[in-house]
Enzyme design. Sequence first.
Site, PDB file in Angstrom:
ATOM      1  N   ASP A   1      42.519  64.012  40.555  1.00  0.00           N
ATOM      2  CA  ASP A   1      41.847  63.276  39.405  1.00  0.00           C
ATOM      3  C   ASP A   1      41.469  64.272  38.298  1.00  0.00           C
ATOM      4  O   ASP A   1      41.453  63.782  37.112  1.00  0.00           O
ATOM      5  CB  ASP A   1      40.371  62.753  40.012  1.00  0.00           C
ATOM      6  CG  ASP A   1      40.550  61.276  40.965  1.00  0.00           C
ATOM      7  OD1 ASP A   1      41.723  61.143  41.066  1.00  0.00           O
ATOM      8  OD2 ASP A   1      39.650  61.050  41.361  1.00  0.00           O
TER       9      ASP A   1
ATOM     10  N   GLU B   1      43.058  66.688  37.191  1.00  0.00           N
ATOM     11  CA  GLU B   1      44.461  66.752  36.174  1.00  0.00           C
ATOM     12  C   GLU B   1      44.578  65.825  35.117  1.00  0.00           C
ATOM     13  O   GLU B   1      44.755  65.915  34.106  1.00  0.00           O
ATOM     14  CB  GLU B   1      45.466  66.981  37.098  1.00  0.00           C
ATOM     15  CG  GLU B   1      47.169  67.162  36.249  1.00  0.00           C
ATOM     16  CD  GLU B   1      46.963  68.256  35.363  1.00  0.00           C
ATOM     17  OE1 GLU B   1      46.052  68.970  35.284  1.00  0.00           O
ATOM     18  OE2 GLU B   1      48.192  68.239  34.688  1.00  0.00           O
TER      19      GLU B   1
ATOM     20  N   ASP C   1      42.004  63.562  34.465  1.00  0.00           N
ATOM     21  CA  ASP C   1      41.063  63.668  33.117  1.00  0.00           C
ATOM     22  C   ASP C   1      41.456  64.618  32.247  1.00  0.00           C
ATOM     23  O   ASP C   1      41.061  64.248  31.189  1.00  0.00           O
ATOM     24  CB  ASP C   1      39.670  63.895  33.930  1.00  0.00           C
ATOM     25  CG  ASP C   1      39.261  62.601  34.990  1.00  0.00           C
ATOM     26  OD1 ASP C   1      39.525  61.683  34.800  1.00  0.00           O
ATOM     27  OD2 ASP C   1      38.742  63.170  35.983  1.00  0.00           O
TER      28      ASP C   1
ATOM     29  N   ILE D   1      48.652  24.237  40.169  1.00  0.00           N
ATOM     30  CA  ILE D   1      49.416  23.925  41.526  1.00  0.00           C
ATOM     31  C   ILE D   1      48.930  23.106  42.269  1.00  0.00           C
ATOM     32  O   ILE D   1      47.821  23.095  42.527  1.00  0.00           O
ATOM     33  CB  ILE D   1      49.943  25.406  42.242  1.00  0.00           C
ATOM     34  CG1 ILE D   1      50.833  25.456  43.406  1.00  0.00           C
ATOM     35  CG2 ILE D   1      48.508  25.786  42.575  1.00  0.00           C
ATOM     36  CD1 ILE D   1      51.385  26.844  43.523  1.00  0.00           C
TER      37      ILE D   1
ATOM     38  N   LYS E   1      47.301  33.044  48.095  1.00  0.00           N
ATOM     39  CA  LYS E   1      46.644  32.335  46.845  1.00  0.00           C
ATOM     40  C   LYS E   1      45.287  33.043  46.618  1.00  0.00           C
ATOM     41  O   LYS E   1      44.341  32.770  47.421  1.00  0.00           O
ATOM     42  CB  LYS E   1      46.262  30.928  47.143  1.00  0.00           C
ATOM     43  CG  LYS E   1      45.767  29.960  45.788  1.00  0.00           C
ATOM     44  CD  LYS E   1      45.778  28.598  46.056  1.00  0.00           C
ATOM     45  CE  LYS E   1      45.606  28.135  44.830  1.00  0.00           C
ATOM     46  NZ  LYS E   1      44.353  28.681  44.065  1.00  0.00           N
TER      47      LYS E   1
ATOM     48  N   GLU F   1      47.029  36.701  38.651  1.00  0.00           N
ATOM     49  CA  GLU F   1      45.679  36.694  39.149  1.00  0.00           C
ATOM     50  C   GLU F   1      44.851  37.886  38.941  1.00  0.00           C
ATOM     51  O   GLU F   1      45.365  39.076  39.720  1.00  0.00           O
ATOM     52  CB  GLU F   1      45.373  36.155  40.526  1.00  0.00           C
ATOM     53  CG  GLU F   1      44.239  35.468  40.837  1.00  0.00           C
ATOM     54  CD  GLU F   1      44.325  33.901  40.781  1.00  0.00           C
ATOM     55  OE1 GLU F   1      45.503  33.421  40.247  1.00  0.00           O
ATOM     56  OE2 GLU F   1      43.481  33.140  41.074  1.00  0.00           O
TER      57      GLU F   1
ATOM     58  N   CYS G   1       5.362  34.168  71.952  1.00  0.00           N
ATOM     59  CA  CYS G   1       4.212  34.516  72.854  1.00  0.00           C
ATOM     60  C   CYS G   1       3.033  34.966  72.322  1.00  0.00           C
ATOM     61  O   CYS G   1       1.891  35.513  72.829  1.00  0.00           O
ATOM     62  CB  CYS G   1       4.773  35.796  73.819  1.00  0.00           C
ATOM     63  SG  CYS G   1       5.017  37.447  72.981  1.00  0.00           S
TER      64      CYS G   1
HETATM   65  O1  I6G Z   1      47.551  29.135  40.876  1.00  0.00           O
HETATM   66  C1  I6G Z   1      48.375  29.876  41.480  1.00  0.00           C
HETATM   67  C2  I6G Z   1      48.255  30.858  42.574  1.00  0.00           C
HETATM   68  C3  I6G Z   1      49.060  31.370  43.172  1.00  0.00           C
HETATM   69  C4  I6G Z   1      49.715  29.348  41.230  1.00  0.00           C
HETATM   70  C5  I6G Z   1      50.657  30.149  41.760  1.00  0.00           C
HETATM   71  C6  I6G Z   1      50.503  30.986  42.727  1.00  0.00           C
HETATM   72  O2  I6G Z   1      51.444  31.947  43.305  1.00  0.00           O
HETATM   73  C7  I6G Z   1      51.262  32.754  44.542  1.00  0.00           C
HETATM   74  N1  I6G Z   1      51.852  29.979  41.435  1.00  0.00           N
HETATM   75  C8  I6G Z   1      52.321  29.049  40.488  1.00  0.00           C
HETATM   76  C9  I6G Z   1      53.719  28.948  40.066  1.00  0.00           C
HETATM   77  C10 I6G Z   1      51.359  28.453  39.954  1.00  0.00           C
HETATM   78  N2  I6G Z   1      49.895  28.717  40.250  1.00  0.00           N
HETATM   79  C11 I6G Z   1      51.389  27.292  38.870  1.00  0.00           C
END
Ligand code: I6G
Length: 691
Positions: free
Chosen positions: A34, A36, A38, A84, A122, A179, A427
């Site tokens: 770390d 290096e 930094d 989805i 998901k 995500e 009790c």
């Molecule tokens: O909302 C989502 C979560 C995970 C997704 C998704 C997903 O893939 C692992 N993939 C698509 C194509 C869409 N929503 C529209």
Amino acid sequence: MDPQTPATRALALRELLNTYGHQYYVLDAPSVPDAEYDRLFRELQLLEAAHPELLTTDSPTQRVGGKPLDVFTSVRHAIPMLSIRSETDTTASGAEHFDERIRKELGLDISDELVEYVAELKFDGLAMSLRYEDHVLVQAATRGDGEWGEDVTQNIRTIGQIPLRLPADAPKLLEVRGEVYMARADFEALNDRQRTRIAAGEKNEKTFVNPRNAAAGAVRQLDSTIAAQRPLSFFAYGLGDITPQSEGGIVFSSHFDFLLQLKKWGFPVAKQTQCVKGAAGLVQFHQAIAQERDGLPFDIDGVVYKVNSLEAQQRLGFVTREPRWAVAHKYPAQEELTTVQAIEVQVGRTGKLTPVAKLAPVFVGGVTVTNATLHNEDEARRKDVRVGDTVIVRRAGDVIPEVVSVVFEKRMQDAQLFTMPSHCPVCSSLAVREEGEADYRCTGGLFCSAQRKQAVLHFAHRRAVEIEDLGDKLVEQLVDAGIVNTLPDLYKLGLTALSQLDRMAEKSAANVLAGIEKSKSTTLPKFLFGLGIRHVGEATAKELSRHFGTLDAIMDATLDQLLQVSDVGPTVAQSIRTFFDQAHNREVVEQLKACGVHWKEGVASAGASLPLTGQTFVLTGTLQTMGRDEAQAKLEMLGAKVSGSVSKKTHAVVAGAEAGSKLEKAQSLGVTVLDESAFQELLASHASYLN
Ligand code: I6G
């Protein structure tokens, strides 16, 4: 080019820091200390301060956040961010329904081959679209309504796992969807820091309800320097806009190939992602992830299946704003809202008083929950749960349900603060909280019927002497009627006394008596564990038995001798001594023996070693010749430790029928695998230790 110019040095530093950052955040394999990193980071910061014209948006120094915004700008997604659809059937057959639908829509019949799918996680986070132009991250936008999202680029740049610049072989235009989430450990650490801030009197600070909520708060921070302090992560899973083929763009033939390419360009892709075939492949994935779910370092709410072939995806197309070629298959929610109807205080085997919220029944984590523990006074205070409150309840895996937090906006004005009682609710003995302890305890000992009931139930437990059919309702009646006051009373029960109890037909009474008779033949660790000595769990009972060999040796061991046992520290040693120093406890042991409770005493193995001492085994799959408990007991009698997970340190994995991911992991790590007959041979070769 002169390597010494500020411009070339800045470029070199950016490239180095981006490489080190990718190794650290995405590959989880840092190649430099770390300090290096930094040092180089600071050098780049100084260089950019002295030469502002050298500052670029893809510089790693931009990950610390910038000027606060007044509002987020709305941005239109070049390609809509779809949602989805969810499979309504949350059982494994949901996967079969999806496959059936896909086959029908693709016009396949039984004789056609299986459809190939990509099965993914998901994640429980926020969907994000990352736009790269000329290889540089230029925009990060939330999903919003799918067509318009919010520009949160400043905040997203602070996420170490997100590349700020892509390699030269990436398309000139690329939109990656995925995500943003917060890992569980990061969430816990963040909440700990928040609690410290609140305790220090910092206004406007709060703790977060769950990782998703914390991630959403961070993404929507107008001040990106605050977002930079919130530990966010990212997984990529989809494609938005991309340089078209007509302009020299790359063409993928499958979704899986696309994901592999994303990985090569530096994006984190969940390692659980798999290419599978047909409904059976999807079902297997669904089940494997259900098993793994609680052990994952982040929350998921289900899995996603996608048709792998992009040509087939095109043929399937969309319904409204959802692709026909993908589906989310959710697991039962692990958190739900409900209301607190009462707060009761329960008394445990060792007198521990536990506040328990009585809840309006709610289906969560796959079962109906009506109780949730508040653990102890400090926890109950910290969460400030009151009767009438609307609360979030969580039940994950087999863990006891708990109240995560109160929805304070819904609190009634007159809701009363909960306080621990000064006396045992069963009790009426004084309840005390000793210094340094989190729990209040009833001081009534075996005078307290609640403690007596728990002591009997513990003794009868499957992991102790195991008395079949002796459930909590029966124990409650036996103790309340004064028929069973101490453990030996169990062995004095007769058919007449039992049959007089509520809902106890003669046949059931006979079953209970048969169970009691059977329990007389036990093992030393089970008996010792069953005595319910504070701090002596199953593992410690096994260690003590192995070390001393006989009960008498354990009962007479000095503190120093007890401290020789592995896993036994001063608190445990003192607890064992205190227990056996009390005449009535020795009396209970003698009476149980007099009633016929017996076990095979062993030889002390202190210092000596058994054939498998120092070796760790893992059991997986179904053995035909013995149950898993028996296999574990035998391995332990030979000195082995039995663990639930496979690592490089595992000596061998015993794999029965239908062994799954543990067997695969053993094979990938090169750990020895014993099938059932090899395992039998191993046991037979040490038979003298087992009989
Ligand atoms: O909302 C989502 C979560 C995970 C997704 C998704 C997903 O893939 C692992 N993939 C698509 C194509 C869409 N929503 C529209």
